[in-house]
Design a protein around this motif. Sequence first.
Motif, short mmCIF file in Angstrom:
data_model
loop_
_atom_site.label_atom_id
_atom_site.label_comp_id
_atom_site.label_asym_id
_atom_site.label_seq_id
_atom_site.Cartn_x
_atom_site.Cartn_y
_atom_site.Cartn_z
N GLU A 223 113.90 15.35 41.70
CA GLU A 223 113.78 16.62 40.99
C GLU A 223 115.06 17.44 41.10
O GLU A 223 115.77 17.38 42.11
CB GLU A 223 112.63 17.46 41.57
CG GLU A 223 111.28 16.82 41.43
CD GLU A 223 110.19 17.58 42.15
OE1 GLU A 223 109.02 17.26 41.91
OE2 GLU A 223 110.48 18.49 42.95
N GLU B 258 116.65 21.56 39.74
CA GLU B 258 116.35 22.85 39.13
C GLU B 258 117.49 23.21 38.21
O GLU B 258 118.65 22.92 38.49
CB GLU B 258 116.21 23.94 40.20
CG GLU B 258 114.92 23.87 40.96
CD GLU B 258 114.73 25.06 41.89
OE1 GLU B 258 115.41 26.09 41.71
OE2 GLU B 258 113.90 24.94 42.79
N ARG C 270 121.85 12.03 47.43
CA ARG C 270 122.73 12.01 48.59
C ARG C 270 123.73 10.91 48.47
O ARG C 270 123.56 9.91 47.90
CB ARG C 270 121.92 11.78 49.87
CG ARG C 270 121.10 12.98 50.24
CD ARG C 270 120.47 12.80 51.55
NE ARG C 270 119.36 11.83 51.36
CZ ARG C 270 118.72 11.27 52.36
NH1 ARG C 270 119.05 11.51 53.57
NH2 ARG C 270 117.74 10.44 52.15
N VAL D 81 112.09 23.24 36.79
CA VAL D 81 112.23 21.97 37.50
C VAL D 81 112.22 20.85 36.45
O VAL D 81 111.47 20.90 35.49
CB VAL D 81 111.08 21.77 38.52
CG1 VAL D 81 111.13 20.37 39.13
CG2 VAL D 81 111.15 22.83 39.60
N GLY E 168 117.88 10.47 46.33
CA GLY E 168 117.65 11.87 46.02
C GLY E 168 118.92 12.67 45.89
O GLY E 168 118.96 13.83 46.24
N MET F 78 110.19 24.93 43.89
CA MET F 78 111.48 24.46 44.35
C MET F 78 111.57 22.94 44.15
O MET F 78 110.62 22.22 44.42
CB MET F 78 111.65 24.84 45.81
CG MET F 78 112.96 24.37 46.39
SD MET F 78 113.17 24.97 48.07
CE MET F 78 114.75 25.71 47.88
N ALA F 79 112.71 22.50 43.69
CA ALA F 79 112.92 21.07 43.41
C ALA F 79 113.07 20.28 44.70
O ALA F 79 113.63 20.75 45.68
CB ALA F 79 114.17 20.90 42.56
N ASN F 80 112.56 19.05 44.69
CA ASN F 80 112.66 18.13 45.81
C ASN F 80 113.54 16.96 45.37
O ASN F 80 113.09 16.06 44.67
CB ASN F 80 111.26 17.64 46.21
CG ASN F 80 111.29 16.69 47.37
OD1 ASN F 80 112.32 16.10 47.70
ND2 ASN F 80 110.16 16.52 48.01
N ARG F 81 114.81 16.96 45.77
CA ARG F 81 115.76 15.94 45.34
C ARG F 81 115.36 14.55 45.84
O ARG F 81 115.74 13.55 45.24
CB ARG F 81 117.17 16.29 45.76
CG ARG F 81 117.71 17.42 44.87
CD ARG F 81 119.19 17.59 44.99
NE ARG F 81 119.96 16.56 44.37
CZ ARG F 81 120.43 16.60 43.11
NH1 ARG F 81 120.16 17.63 42.34
NH2 ARG F 81 121.18 15.62 42.65
N HIS F 82 114.60 14.49 46.91
CA HIS F 82 114.14 13.18 47.40
C HIS F 82 113.17 12.53 46.42
O HIS F 82 112.97 11.32 46.47
CB HIS F 82 113.52 13.30 48.79
CG HIS F 82 114.51 13.65 49.84
ND1 HIS F 82 115.41 12.76 50.36
CD2 HIS F 82 114.77 14.83 50.45
CE1 HIS F 82 116.18 13.34 51.24
NE2 HIS F 82 115.82 14.61 51.32
N ARG F 83 112.57 13.33 45.56
CA ARG F 83 111.69 12.81 44.51
C ARG F 83 112.42 12.77 43.17
O ARG F 83 111.79 12.53 42.13
CB ARG F 83 110.43 13.67 44.40
CG ARG F 83 109.55 13.56 45.62
CD ARG F 83 108.19 14.19 45.45
NE ARG F 83 108.13 15.32 44.55
CZ ARG F 83 107.37 16.39 44.72
NH1 ARG F 83 106.60 16.47 45.78
NH2 ARG F 83 107.36 17.35 43.84
#
Length: 106
Positions: free
Chosen positions: A8, A10, A106, A19, A104, A1-6
């Motif tokens: 990333e 999908e 936001r 990813v 990320g 699963m992608a981590n938008r805070h990093r």
Amino acid sequence: MANRHRGEIEATLGGERRVLVLTLGALAELENAFGGEDMLALASRFETGRIGARDAIRVIGAGLRGAGADIDDDEVARMSVDGGAAGYIAIVADLLTATFSGAGGR
């Protein structure tokens, strides 16, 4: 699963959920591919909507490699995406937003 805070995201490419992330190494790869433009120049370039098919291939390829995929741009060029050309552009836009938003996405 992608981590938008990093940074990333999908995306489904070639029928497979993947990813993508523009790591520092991936950004350096793009700087080189785009004639030495720095990161801010790259962000500004794409912000204006000036993106060709080869640009999309490079950005998507760099994002896949940044996430650890062993793939070259020729393979990326052969991958299908739902939505055709608009689908590729949406992936690039999402990846660049996640990378350059500073929060990320936001």
